[in-house]
Design an enzyme around this catalytic site. Structure first.
Site, short mmCIF file in Angstrom:
data_model
loop_
_atom_site.label_atom_id
_atom_site.label_comp_id
_atom_site.label_asym_id
_atom_site.label_seq_id
_atom_site.Cartn_x
_atom_site.Cartn_y
_atom_site.Cartn_z
N GLU A 68 0.84 -1.20 0.00
CA GLU A 68 0.00 0.00 0.00
C GLU A 68 0.88 1.25 0.00
O GLU A 68 2.04 1.20 0.42
CB GLU A 68 -0.89 -0.07 1.26
CG GLU A 68 -1.74 1.13 1.57
CD GLU A 68 -2.80 1.46 0.53
OE1 GLU A 68 -2.46 1.53 -0.65
OE2 GLU A 68 -3.95 1.69 0.93
N ASP A 69 0.34 2.36 -0.46
CA ASP A 69 1.11 3.61 -0.43
C ASP A 69 1.11 4.22 0.96
O ASP A 69 2.17 4.48 1.53
CB ASP A 69 0.62 4.63 -1.48
CG ASP A 69 -0.87 4.93 -1.41
OD1 ASP A 69 -1.59 4.32 -0.59
OD2 ASP A 69 -1.34 5.79 -2.18
N ASP A 110 -3.78 5.49 6.49
CA ASP A 110 -4.21 6.71 7.18
C ASP A 110 -5.22 6.31 8.27
O ASP A 110 -4.81 5.93 9.37
CB ASP A 110 -4.81 7.65 6.11
CG ASP A 110 -5.17 9.01 6.64
OD1 ASP A 110 -4.73 9.37 7.74
OD2 ASP A 110 -5.89 9.75 5.94
N PHE A 160 -0.59 15.94 4.62
CA PHE A 160 -1.02 15.31 3.37
C PHE A 160 0.17 15.27 2.43
O PHE A 160 0.85 16.27 2.21
CB PHE A 160 -2.19 16.08 2.73
CG PHE A 160 -2.87 15.24 1.70
CD1 PHE A 160 -3.82 14.30 2.06
CD2 PHE A 160 -2.51 15.33 0.36
CE1 PHE A 160 -4.42 13.47 1.11
CE2 PHE A 160 -3.09 14.51 -0.60
CZ PHE A 160 -4.06 13.58 -0.23
N ARG A 208 1.52 12.46 -9.01
CA ARG A 208 1.94 11.06 -8.84
C ARG A 208 3.34 10.80 -9.36
O ARG A 208 4.09 10.00 -8.82
CB ARG A 208 0.99 10.11 -9.58
CG ARG A 208 -0.35 9.92 -8.92
CD ARG A 208 -1.03 8.69 -9.53
NE ARG A 208 -2.46 8.71 -9.32
CZ ARG A 208 -3.08 8.26 -8.23
NH1 ARG A 208 -2.38 7.77 -7.23
NH2 ARG A 208 -4.39 8.30 -8.13
P1 IMP Z 1 -7.31 4.98 4.80
O1 IMP Z 1 -8.39 4.03 4.37
O2 IMP Z 1 -7.87 6.19 5.50
O3 IMP Z 1 -6.19 4.34 5.56
O4 IMP Z 1 -6.77 5.64 3.51
C1 IMP Z 1 -5.90 5.11 2.74
C2 IMP Z 1 -5.85 5.76 1.36
O5 IMP Z 1 -6.15 7.17 1.37
C3 IMP Z 1 -4.44 5.65 0.92
O6 IMP Z 1 -4.24 4.41 0.29
C4 IMP Z 1 -4.32 6.80 -0.02
O7 IMP Z 1 -4.77 6.41 -1.29
C5 IMP Z 1 -5.24 7.86 0.56
N1 IMP Z 1 -4.46 8.80 1.39
C6 IMP Z 1 -4.47 8.95 2.73
N2 IMP Z 1 -3.61 9.89 3.14
C7 IMP Z 1 -3.02 10.35 2.02
C8 IMP Z 1 -1.99 11.34 1.76
O8 IMP Z 1 -1.44 12.00 2.65
N3 IMP Z 1 -1.66 11.50 0.46
C9 IMP Z 1 -2.21 10.81 -0.57
N4 IMP Z 1 -3.16 9.89 -0.38
C10 IMP Z 1 -3.56 9.66 0.90
MG MG Z 2 -3.90 3.90 -1.56
#
Ligand code: IMP
Ligand code: MG
Length: 185
Positions: free
Chosen positions: A109-110, A113, A162, A175
């Site tokens: 995963e990237d 959050d 962010f 990206r």
């Molecule tokens: P989560 O479900 O809230 O953990 O969100 C995960 C997804 O939200 C990540 O896989 C990203 O695609 C996006 N995301 C959350 N924070 C960031 C950020 O700081 N930059 C870019 N994408 C983010």
């Molecule tokens: Mg993602």
């Protein structure tokens, strides 16, 4: 791509490469047991599952460094919300090609959050009979965590902010930047 005034560098491409070399060692150590099982007639390689689109850059760099012989696959999930926050409602947009039943799966995963996306995906893979599910993320971001999930491998941790670049976007921008930047939005 040109940088804008509201961006500052957080992780350079050299730092990213360095951390990738370090976590690939941890990942290889963790999947070493697979080598011992290779002679078994029903042995199947572990699966490295790239979460599109954000993890694509991290995924390919990671795969090139790993010694473990992973079969690769891709999945796309989306969480509806604004461009910078997720809503917690996750949808599977593009499914895996591989049947994960009985397989050791490493999700790549990237950024984690809230943790909602990874909680959803790990539960879904386990429901489908994955033998093990682990998570490798480029960035483990703490501030908005809602789910109590285990991140097995994280290249970087971040309290808040962010970030964009190296695969990660803000409204589909930035990206292709080779480094990770914080963006003030
Ligand atoms: P989560 O479900 O809230 O953990 O969100 C995960 C997804 O939200 C990540 O896989 C990203 O695609 C996006 N995301 C959350 N924070 C960031 C950020 O700081 N930059 C870019 N994408 C983010
Ligand atoms: Mg993602």
């Amino acid at each position: 791509m040109l940088l804008e005034d509201n961006m500052r560098i957080l992780f350079s491409s050299q730092e990213i490469s360095q951390r990738i070399m370090e976590i690939t060692k941890e990942i290889d150590d963790c999947y070493q047991h697979n080598d011992a099982e290779k002679s078994s007639p029903d042995y199947k390689k572990p699966v490295a599952l790239c979460v599109l689109k954000g993890a694509a850059f991290f995924f390919t760099d990671l795969m090139k460094e790993l010694h473990t012989d992973f079969e690769i696959d891709f999945i796309k999930i989306s969480s509806y919300g604004s461009a910078s926050t997720s809503s917690g409602k996750i949808e599977l947009v593009h499914d895996t090609y591989i049947d994960v039943k009985g397989r050791d799966v490493l999700i790549v995963e990237d950024i984690v959050d809230s943790g909602n996306s990874m909680a959803y995906l790990s539960a879904e893979l386990k429901k489908r009979g994955a033998k093990s599910v682990r998570i490798a993320t480029l960035v483990d971001k703490h501030e908005r965590r809602e789910q109590n999930i285990v991140i097995d491998f994280a290249a970087f941790t971040l309290q808040q902010g962010f970030i964009v670049g190296y695969g990660m976007d803000y409204a589909e921008k930035y990206r292709s930047l080779p480094a990770v930047y914080e963006i003030m939005i």
